[in-house]
Design a protein around this motif. Structure first.
Motif, short mmCIF file in Angstrom:
data_model
loop_
_atom_site.label_atom_id
_atom_site.label_comp_id
_atom_site.label_asym_id
_atom_site.label_seq_id
_atom_site.Cartn_x
_atom_site.Cartn_y
_atom_site.Cartn_z
N LYS A 199 0.83 -1.21 0.00
CA LYS A 199 0.00 0.00 0.00
C LYS A 199 0.86 1.26 0.00
O LYS A 199 0.57 2.22 -0.71
N ASP B 253 2.36 1.47 -3.45
CA ASP B 253 1.32 1.90 -4.39
C ASP B 253 1.04 3.39 -4.25
O ASP B 253 0.91 4.11 -5.26
N ALA B 254 0.93 3.85 -3.02
CA ALA B 254 0.68 5.27 -2.78
C ALA B 254 1.85 6.11 -3.30
O ALA B 254 1.66 7.16 -3.94
N TRP B 255 3.07 5.64 -3.04
CA TRP B 255 4.26 6.34 -3.50
C TRP B 255 4.31 6.38 -5.03
O TRP B 255 4.59 7.42 -5.63
N LEU B 256 4.01 5.24 -5.69
CA LEU B 256 4.00 5.18 -7.15
C LEU B 256 2.90 6.07 -7.74
O LEU B 256 3.11 6.73 -8.76
N LYS B 257 1.72 6.08 -7.09
CA LYS B 257 0.64 6.94 -7.57
C LYS B 257 1.06 8.40 -7.48
O LYS B 257 0.83 9.19 -8.42
N ASN B 258 1.67 8.77 -6.37
CA ASN B 258 2.16 10.14 -6.20
C ASN B 258 3.20 10.47 -7.26
O ASN B 258 3.17 11.55 -7.88
N TRP C 64 3.53 9.03 -10.19
CA TRP C 64 2.83 9.07 -11.48
C TRP C 64 2.13 10.42 -11.67
O TRP C 64 2.22 11.03 -12.73
N ASP C 65 1.46 10.88 -10.62
CA ASP C 65 0.75 12.16 -10.70
C ASP C 65 1.73 13.31 -10.95
O ASP C 65 1.48 14.20 -11.78
N LYS D 180 2.95 13.11 -14.52
CA LYS D 180 1.89 13.54 -15.43
C LYS D 180 1.80 15.07 -15.45
O LYS D 180 1.70 15.68 -16.52
#
Length: 110
Positions: free
Chosen positions: A17, A20-25, A27-28, A31
Motif C-alpha cells: 500500500k 502503491d501510494a508512493w507510485l501513484k504520487n 505518477w501524478d 503527469k
C-alpha cells in the motif's frame, strides 16, 4: 508460528500500500510535469512565431526609415541648391542696393 505467518502476510500488504501510494504520487507528479512541458513548448512556439513577426516588421520599418531619410537628404540638398541658385551674392547686393534706393526715394516723397 501462525501468528508470525499472519504478521508476515500483513507486512507485505502494508508495504504494498505504501509503495502503491508512493507510485501513484510519482505518477501524478510525472503527469503534471509532462503537461507543464507540453504547455511550455506550445508557449515557446507561439513566442517564437511572434518574435519572427516582430523582427519582420522591424526590418520593414527600418527599410522605410532608410528610404525616408534618403528622401529627406535629397530634398534638403535640392532645397540648398535652389537657395543658392535663386540669387548669387552679387545679385543679392544689387537687389539690396536697389531696395535701399527705393526706400530713400519714398522717404523723399513723404
Amino acid at each position: 508460528m501462525e501468528q508470525n505467518l499472519a504478521e508476515t502476510t500483513q507486512t507485505p500488504q502494508g508495504d504494498t500500500k505504501v509503495i502503491d501510494a508512493w507510485l501513484k504520487n510519482l505518477w501524478d507528479r510525472a503527469k503534471k510535469a509532462a503537461e507543464l512541458i507540453a504547455r511550455l513548448r506550445a508557449e515557446k512556439a507561439e513566442l517564437q512565431a511572434r518574435l519572427a513577426s516582430i523582427e519582420e516588421e522591424l526590418a520593414r520599418v527600418k527599410q522605410d526609415l532608410s528610404k525616408h531619410e534618403e528622401m529627406v537628404r535629397s530634398l534638403s540638398a535640392e532645397q540648398h541648391e535652389e537657395d543658392n541658385s535663386f540669387l548669387s551674392n552679387g545679385e543679392r547686393e544689387e537687389l539690396s542696393a536697389r531696395v535701399k534706393d527705393l526706400l530713400t526715394k519714398l522717404d523723399g516723397y513723404v
